[in-house]
Each structure stands twice: as C-alpha cells, then as structure tokens.
Design a protein around this motif. Sequence first.
Motif, PDB file in Angstrom:
ATOM      1  N   GLY A 217      52.484  31.457  39.599  1.00  0.00           N
ATOM      2  CA  GLY A 217      53.154  32.746  39.744  1.00  0.00           C
ATOM      3  C   GLY A 217      52.216  33.938  39.678  1.00  0.00           C
ATOM      4  O   GLY A 217      52.511  34.930  39.000  1.00  0.00           O
ATOM      5  N   SER A 218      51.096  33.882  40.384  1.00  0.00           N
ATOM      6  CA  SER A 218      50.099  34.958  40.325  1.00  0.00           C
ATOM      7  C   SER A 218      50.385  36.031  41.372  1.00  0.00           C
ATOM      8  O   SER A 218      50.729  35.731  42.522  1.00  0.00           O
ATOM      9  CB  SER A 218      48.688  34.395  40.562  1.00  0.00           C
ATOM     10  OG  SER A 218      48.303  33.566  39.500  1.00  0.00           O
ATOM     11  N   THR A 219      50.196  37.284  40.955  1.00  0.00           N
ATOM     12  CA  THR A 219      50.304  38.431  41.847  1.00  0.00           C
ATOM     13  C   THR A 219      49.076  39.300  41.653  1.00  0.00           C
ATOM     14  O   THR A 219      48.740  39.669  40.522  1.00  0.00           O
ATOM     15  CB  THR A 219      51.569  39.250  41.549  1.00  0.00           C
ATOM     16  OG1 THR A 219      52.735  38.449  41.821  1.00  0.00           O
ATOM     17  CG2 THR A 219      51.617  40.510  42.399  1.00  0.00           C
ATOM     18  N   LEU A 220      48.370  39.598  42.759  1.00  0.00           N
ATOM     19  CA  LEU A 220      47.198  40.474  42.670  1.00  0.00           C
ATOM     20  C   LEU A 220      46.886  41.066  44.032  1.00  0.00           C
ATOM     21  O   LEU A 220      47.255  40.513  45.072  1.00  0.00           O
ATOM     22  CB  LEU A 220      45.984  39.719  42.124  1.00  0.00           C
ATOM     23  CG  LEU A 220      45.407  38.545  42.923  1.00  0.00           C
ATOM     24  CD1 LEU A 220      44.346  39.019  43.926  1.00  0.00           C
ATOM     25  CD2 LEU A 220      44.794  37.515  41.998  1.00  0.00           C
ATOM     26  N   ASP A 221      46.216  42.219  44.008  1.00  0.00           N
ATOM     27  CA  ASP A 221      45.721  42.886  45.210  1.00  0.00           C
ATOM     28  C   ASP A 221      44.199  42.902  45.179  1.00  0.00           C
ATOM     29  O   ASP A 221      43.581  43.021  44.114  1.00  0.00           O
ATOM     30  CB  ASP A 221      46.208  44.330  45.280  1.00  0.00           C
ATOM     31  CG  ASP A 221      47.699  44.431  45.592  1.00  0.00           C
ATOM     32  OD1 ASP A 221      48.235  43.488  46.188  1.00  0.00           O
ATOM     33  OD2 ASP A 221      48.308  45.454  45.212  1.00  0.00           O
ATOM     34  N   ILE A 222      43.582  42.808  46.368  1.00  0.00           N
ATOM     35  CA  ILE A 222      42.137  42.963  46.502  1.00  0.00           C
ATOM     36  C   ILE A 222      41.898  44.123  47.458  1.00  0.00           C
ATOM     37  O   ILE A 222      42.032  43.969  48.685  1.00  0.00           O
ATOM     38  CB  ILE A 222      41.477  41.677  47.038  1.00  0.00           C
ATOM     39  CG1 ILE A 222      41.844  40.472  46.162  1.00  0.00           C
ATOM     40  CG2 ILE A 222      39.956  41.856  47.091  1.00  0.00           C
ATOM     41  CD1 ILE A 222      41.306  39.157  46.672  1.00  0.00           C
ATOM     42  N   PRO A 223      41.583  45.327  46.954  1.00  0.00           N
ATOM     43  CA  PRO A 223      41.379  46.486  47.832  1.00  0.00           C
ATOM     44  C   PRO A 223      40.156  46.320  48.724  1.00  0.00           C
ATOM     45  O   PRO A 223      39.173  45.672  48.343  1.00  0.00           O
ATOM     46  CB  PRO A 223      41.190  47.643  46.842  1.00  0.00           C
ATOM     47  CG  PRO A 223      41.779  47.157  45.553  1.00  0.00           C
ATOM     48  CD  PRO A 223      41.517  45.683  45.538  1.00  0.00           C
ATOM     49  N   ARG A 224      40.207  46.909  49.905  1.00  0.00           N
ATOM     50  CA  ARG A 224      39.073  46.863  50.833  1.00  0.00           C
ATOM     51  C   ARG A 224      37.841  47.490  50.187  1.00  0.00           C
ATOM     52  O   ARG A 224      37.909  48.542  49.568  1.00  0.00           O
ATOM     53  CB  ARG A 224      39.385  47.627  52.117  1.00  0.00           C
ATOM     54  CG  ARG A 224      40.496  47.038  52.956  1.00  0.00           C
ATOM     55  CD  ARG A 224      40.777  47.917  54.172  1.00  0.00           C
ATOM     56  NE  ARG A 224      42.001  47.494  54.843  1.00  0.00           N
ATOM     57  CZ  ARG A 224      42.033  46.568  55.795  1.00  0.00           C
ATOM     58  NH1 ARG A 224      40.901  46.013  56.197  1.00  0.00           N
ATOM     59  NH2 ARG A 224      43.171  46.224  56.355  1.00  0.00           N
ATOM     60  N   GLY A 225      36.723  46.807  50.375  1.00  0.00           N
ATOM     61  CA  GLY A 225      35.455  47.354  49.903  1.00  0.00           C
ATOM     62  C   GLY A 225      35.229  47.234  48.410  1.00  0.00           C
ATOM     63  O   GLY A 225      34.222  47.721  47.901  1.00  0.00           O
ATOM     64  N   SER A 226      36.128  46.572  47.696  1.00  0.00           N
ATOM     65  CA  SER A 226      35.998  46.466  46.245  1.00  0.00           C
ATOM     66  C   SER A 226      35.480  45.094  45.842  1.00  0.00           C
ATOM     67  O   SER A 226      35.368  44.184  46.665  1.00  0.00           O
ATOM     68  CB  SER A 226      37.354  46.713  45.575  1.00  0.00           C
ATOM     69  OG  SER A 226      38.225  45.619  45.829  1.00  0.00           O
TER      70      SER A 226
ATOM     71  N   ILE B  48      43.302  44.515  51.275  1.00  0.00           N
ATOM     72  CA  ILE B  48      43.090  43.662  52.437  1.00  0.00           C
ATOM     73  C   ILE B  48      43.678  42.288  52.176  1.00  0.00           C
ATOM     74  O   ILE B  48      44.041  41.563  53.107  1.00  0.00           O
ATOM     75  CB  ILE B  48      41.582  43.584  52.782  1.00  0.00           C
ATOM     76  CG1 ILE B  48      41.384  42.879  54.131  1.00  0.00           C
ATOM     77  CG2 ILE B  48      40.781  42.909  51.682  1.00  0.00           C
ATOM     78  CD1 ILE B  48      39.985  42.964  54.683  1.00  0.00           C
ATOM     79  N   VAL B  49      43.782  41.901  50.885  1.00  0.00           N
ATOM     80  CA  VAL B  49      44.411  40.644  50.489  1.00  0.00           C
ATOM     81  C   VAL B  49      45.435  40.931  49.397  1.00  0.00           C
ATOM     82  O   VAL B  49      45.142  41.677  48.455  1.00  0.00           O
ATOM     83  CB  VAL B  49      43.376  39.622  49.970  1.00  0.00           C
ATOM     84  CG1 VAL B  49      44.073  38.333  49.525  1.00  0.00           C
ATOM     85  CG2 VAL B  49      42.318  39.321  51.024  1.00  0.00           C
ATOM     86  N   THR B  50      46.620  40.353  49.545  1.00  0.00           N
ATOM     87  CA  THR B  50      47.655  40.478  48.522  1.00  0.00           C
ATOM     88  C   THR B  50      48.273  39.115  48.252  1.00  0.00           C
ATOM     89  O   THR B  50      48.705  38.426  49.184  1.00  0.00           O
ATOM     90  CB  THR B  50      48.761  41.455  48.959  1.00  0.00           C
ATOM     91  OG1 THR B  50      48.198  42.761  49.125  1.00  0.00           O
ATOM     92  CG2 THR B  50      49.870  41.525  47.913  1.00  0.00           C
ATOM     93  N   LEU B  51      48.290  38.724  46.989  1.00  0.00           N
ATOM     94  CA  LEU B  51      48.995  37.519  46.561  1.00  0.00           C
ATOM     95  C   LEU B  51      50.237  37.958  45.800  1.00  0.00           C
ATOM     96  O   LEU B  51      50.148  38.786  44.890  1.00  0.00           O
ATOM     97  CB  LEU B  51      48.123  36.650  45.651  1.00  0.00           C
ATOM     98  CG  LEU B  51      47.116  35.701  46.327  1.00  0.00           C
ATOM     99  CD1 LEU B  51      46.040  36.485  47.046  1.00  0.00           C
ATOM    100  CD2 LEU B  51      46.491  34.767  45.288  1.00  0.00           C
ATOM    101  N   THR B  52      51.380  37.414  46.183  1.00  0.00           N
ATOM    102  CA  THR B  52      52.647  37.795  45.551  1.00  0.00           C
ATOM    103  C   THR B  52      53.368  36.557  45.037  1.00  0.00           C
ATOM    104  O   THR B  52      53.731  35.663  45.823  1.00  0.00           O
ATOM    105  CB  THR B  52      53.548  38.541  46.548  1.00  0.00           C
ATOM    106  OG1 THR B  52      52.843  39.672  47.083  1.00  0.00           O
ATOM    107  CG2 THR B  52      54.830  39.018  45.860  1.00  0.00           C
ATOM    108  N   ASP B  53      53.521  36.482  43.715  1.00  0.00           N
ATOM    109  CA  ASP B  53      54.258  35.386  43.059  1.00  0.00           C
ATOM    110  C   ASP B  53      53.815  34.017  43.582  1.00  0.00           C
ATOM    111  O   ASP B  53      54.642  33.142  43.871  1.00  0.00           O
ATOM    112  CB  ASP B  53      55.767  35.557  43.267  1.00  0.00           C
ATOM    113  CG  ASP B  53      56.293  36.839  42.645  1.00  0.00           C
ATOM    114  OD1 ASP B  53      55.765  37.236  41.593  1.00  0.00           O
ATOM    115  OD2 ASP B  53      57.214  37.443  43.216  1.00  0.00           O
TER     116      ASP B  53
ATOM    117  N   THR C 229      42.989  29.592  43.044  1.00  0.00           N
ATOM    118  CA  THR C 229      43.322  30.887  43.655  1.00  0.00           C
ATOM    119  C   THR C 229      42.365  31.201  44.793  1.00  0.00           C
ATOM    120  O   THR C 229      42.783  31.691  45.856  1.00  0.00           O
ATOM    121  CB  THR C 229      43.266  31.992  42.592  1.00  0.00           C
ATOM    122  OG1 THR C 229      44.193  31.689  41.542  1.00  0.00           O
ATOM    123  CG2 THR C 229      43.625  33.346  43.194  1.00  0.00           C
ATOM    124  N   ALA C 230      41.085  30.907  44.598  1.00  0.00           N
ATOM    125  CA  ALA C 230      40.100  31.140  45.660  1.00  0.00           C
ATOM    126  C   ALA C 230      40.432  30.328  46.904  1.00  0.00           C
ATOM    127  O   ALA C 230      40.329  30.826  48.032  1.00  0.00           O
ATOM    128  CB  ALA C 230      38.699  30.793  45.153  1.00  0.00           C
TER     129      ALA C 230
END
Length: 561
Positions: A329-338, A301-306, A353-354
Amino acid sequence: MSDNVLLAPTVPDAASADPAPLLSVRDLTVSFSTARGRHTAVSNASLDLSAHRTLAVVGESGSGKSTLAAAINRLLAPNARIDSGSILFDGRDLVTANARELTRVRGAGIGLVPQDPMSNLDPVHRVGAQIVEALEAHGTSSRESRKRAIELLDLVGIPEPKRRFRQFPHEFSGGMRQRVLIAIGLACRPKLLIADEPTSALDVTVQRKVLDRLDELTAEMGTALFMITHDLALAAERASEVLVMFRGTIVEHGPAAQLLGDPQHEYTRKLLDAAPALAVRRGVPRAVTPYAESGATGDPIVTLTDVVKEHSVRDSAFGRPRTFAAVAGSTLDIPRGSTVAIVGESGSGKSSTARLVLGLDAPTRGSVVFDGRDVASLSKVELTAFRRRVQPVFQNPFASLDSLFTVGATIAEPLVVHGIGTAAERAERVLALLEEVALPADTADRYPHQLSGGQRQRVAIARALALQPDVLVLDEAVSALDVVVQAQILDLLARLQREHRLTYLFISHDLAVVRQISDYVHVMSRGRIVESGTPDELFESPREEYTRELLGAIPGARLAV
C-alpha cells in the motif's frame, strides 16, 4: 583536522599487549605476474594482531587490502607469489606451511568471510549444505553439523532458519546471502576471523546485530578480527586499531581513536574527507544539488498510488502456498529533476518498489503512473518506449555486466536492442558516454574483469545513459564502493543530474549517503512507507520509532534521536 573527527568513536578497552600476538606479519611482499611483468601488490607489510582485538584495514580499491588478507590465509591467486616476509599464526609460519597444515588451519584456525556472496556461494547447493560442509570438513558429525548450521543461521539474523536451511542462494536477498557467508566463517569458532567488507551489503540495523555478535565472539573466545572495510565510521566504532593502506604500502597504523581523530598521513586525511558518514554534520555540501535549486519543475514524473505487490510463497516443496506482500500500500511521488531516496532494512520492500517503477513487475493492486500514463495500460510498443526513459543501475556491476562482452559492446547493447543508429554512430556514442563518465576511450576494448569496482560502476552508469533516459533507478549503486570511489561516483551523479536534468530514485541502506544526496526520503518497513520527509526533517526530528532505530544504528553517528 578537527572537522574530520568521526563523531564519538568508541574503542574497546585496550588490554595490555600480548607478548606473543596471535598473528604477526613481518616485511611481507606479494607480487602478481602480469603481461607487463611482475606487479607488487603488497610491499614490506608488517603488523601484529592479538586475541580479543579488532584490526580495521582501510584504503581505496587497489590499495592491497584484500591481497594482504588472502596472503595471510594463503589463498592467493595462481599468478601471485609471496616474495619475502613471514606470516606467523599461533606460532606457525604459514609461508612455509604445507598443504595439509594449511587445510587444518583454514576454517578452524582462521575463518574467512569473503565480500561477494554471489561468487562465493554455490548456486546448485542448498544454503544449509554449504554450512554443514564447512563443519564436517573439521570433524563435526552430520547430525551435529545440521543442528549447528541452523543455530548459525539464527545467530546471524536469518529469519525462519529451519526453513531457510533448505533453500538455495538465489532465494535469499543480497544481505541475507552475506549473512550466510558470515555464518560459514564463524562455523568452526576460529581463533582469527578475516572479514572482507563483511557488512557492506547489510542495512544498518542488521549490520549492528552482526557486528555486536562478532564483538561477543572476540570477547568470549579470544578471537581476533581482521576486518577490511571502506566504512571509516564503522572502523572508528568497532576497531581497536586501524591500518591504512595505499598502493600496497601501510602508510599509517595505530589506535582507532587516535588515528582517525588526528590522522598524520595525507592519504588518511583524504579518506576522512571523502567519508560520507561525515556528511551527517550540518553545513556539509550536498553531493546532488537540491531539486528546488536545480531548476526542477516539481511536478511528478513518477507517481505510485496505493501500490500493493504480492507474491505466492511455499514453506516447503509440498506446502500450501501463502501470500506475502512485498509492497503493502505505498504511495509516493518522484518530482522531475529530483533525487528521492527509499531507505529501510533488508526485506522492507525497497527493491520491490524499484522493480515496480522500472516496470519489471506489475502491481497486484494500485497504480504506477509515469509521465501521466499508467504503466500497466501501456501497449507492447509503448512499454518499449517507456523502458528507454527509465533505466536501472544495480548494486553489483560485476554481476550485471556480461563478462563475455567488451565494455564497448556492453554500452552499445541498448542502442542495438532499440535499433538506434548505425554501427559507426553507435561506436561514436560509446566513446562519448565513456568520456561523460570520466573513463578513457581505450576502456571500450576491455572486459569487466579488467576493471576496478569503481570503473565497472561507471560503465553501468554509461550503459544506463545510452538511451538518454529521464529517470535512473539506482539500487544500492554505491554501497559496495570504497569511500574515495564512492565520492567520485556521487560527484559524477550530481554532474549528470545538473547537465541532463535527470530524476533519481535512490535505493540505499547507507543513511549517511542518503542524507548527502537526496531531496526527499521515504522510510520503508515490512512493505509500507512509515515516514517521509526531507533529509533534515528525518535525521534531526524523526517521528517514528523505526526511523529512530535506523538512525541510532549508524556507525559512529551521534544523533539526537
């Protein structure tokens, strides 16, 4: 109770008991005047504390820990009084001491490290001036006070102490402000240091450095440490003795290893059962259902790319600006419901980042994508809709709740701002939200100062849920709570996630809680994600030296790293 033994507690060598303890409290009773009459906060408390010793005082919010500490230093609120008992410090009874005697004792004889730096640092005075003030009050010259203040800032781990000496509290992070309070408490090299949750706002590596220094102080100067803490693992690792309080009464008191390894009182066992540090063991139930088992879809549901977030800073008022990368330069995914956690030291980029995920800051470079849309490309109307779906819960609810608003008005405020419902519908929604976070309906008519810390945090969660968001960003949302209340809030978050399929971004320096609550963990250092993995992967087989250092600094945890 073998399951509740804290892992390998280490206790300072037990020196022979001092026949004349530095601090001796006998049959102390303290009460407060309230609208309903007098309320006894501490009842018949007795304890001894000798030089070189550390006493950890534990118990849930409202148990009387801070009142006991305030009574020892004679800093009780105006509506409080000592009804009976004695407080002998260095042979002098502080109960009968006059104002001049108490002034000489405070700071030089008894140092104090209060819990909340925002309430205890003056926002209009520079940090260095506040340390200097404590030194000059006890006869240190201005020149020597300045030199000593800079040394103290360095001692407690403040980088660039000469530059930081000239800054104001708002220019410091929460953890750095807490370290300033520790510097003030140590300024006059006291015989007794009273520390009320001195490291609750600090990451584990800074916590270890500060506590190591406190240990050195007790060894070098014979200083006694009276430490209030909700971290039982820390108590096991650092304290000579542990004192357990419940509803104003001391229910158990003894050597740390003995008391925490074989607790005799039912309430002590309850505290140990709630301690998140114990969740480091295999097989302990998780507070939040793993997203693979919770019906979560797994798509982000959220994606941070570079993502890069840079700030322009000056070393002085007339200095040239320089660029500082809070996120690099952070890259991360936050899956739904996780539940995705970010951990790291103070200044590592967690809260920055928050703020990017919340849309409170825009990235200098890179993208933050929410539900398929780049947040930076949203129109004003779309951004308002986005803010309904992503809500924050901050570390300090007392600072984030308006003291002039009732709880009901606070929870209803987001509904008013977004024009949702009539007044009657909003009032009904407030009552439903209070019920959802397990608070009674009459809480709506109360003010934040009338609530406990755990109750205020529940109000903050209720406010965040008012707009029925998809994502909650929890920035150190449980770090300042005692273990019992913390366990209640984590259970509440677990239930809400199951019922509403919420997604959590969990920012924390408490690695034990992170292992208990998260599905996936990112480790940040100096603005970069240096390692990522499931909790088991990171806790059992960390690849990076920095991660191993973080894990090795967990109080009381014996990890194979």
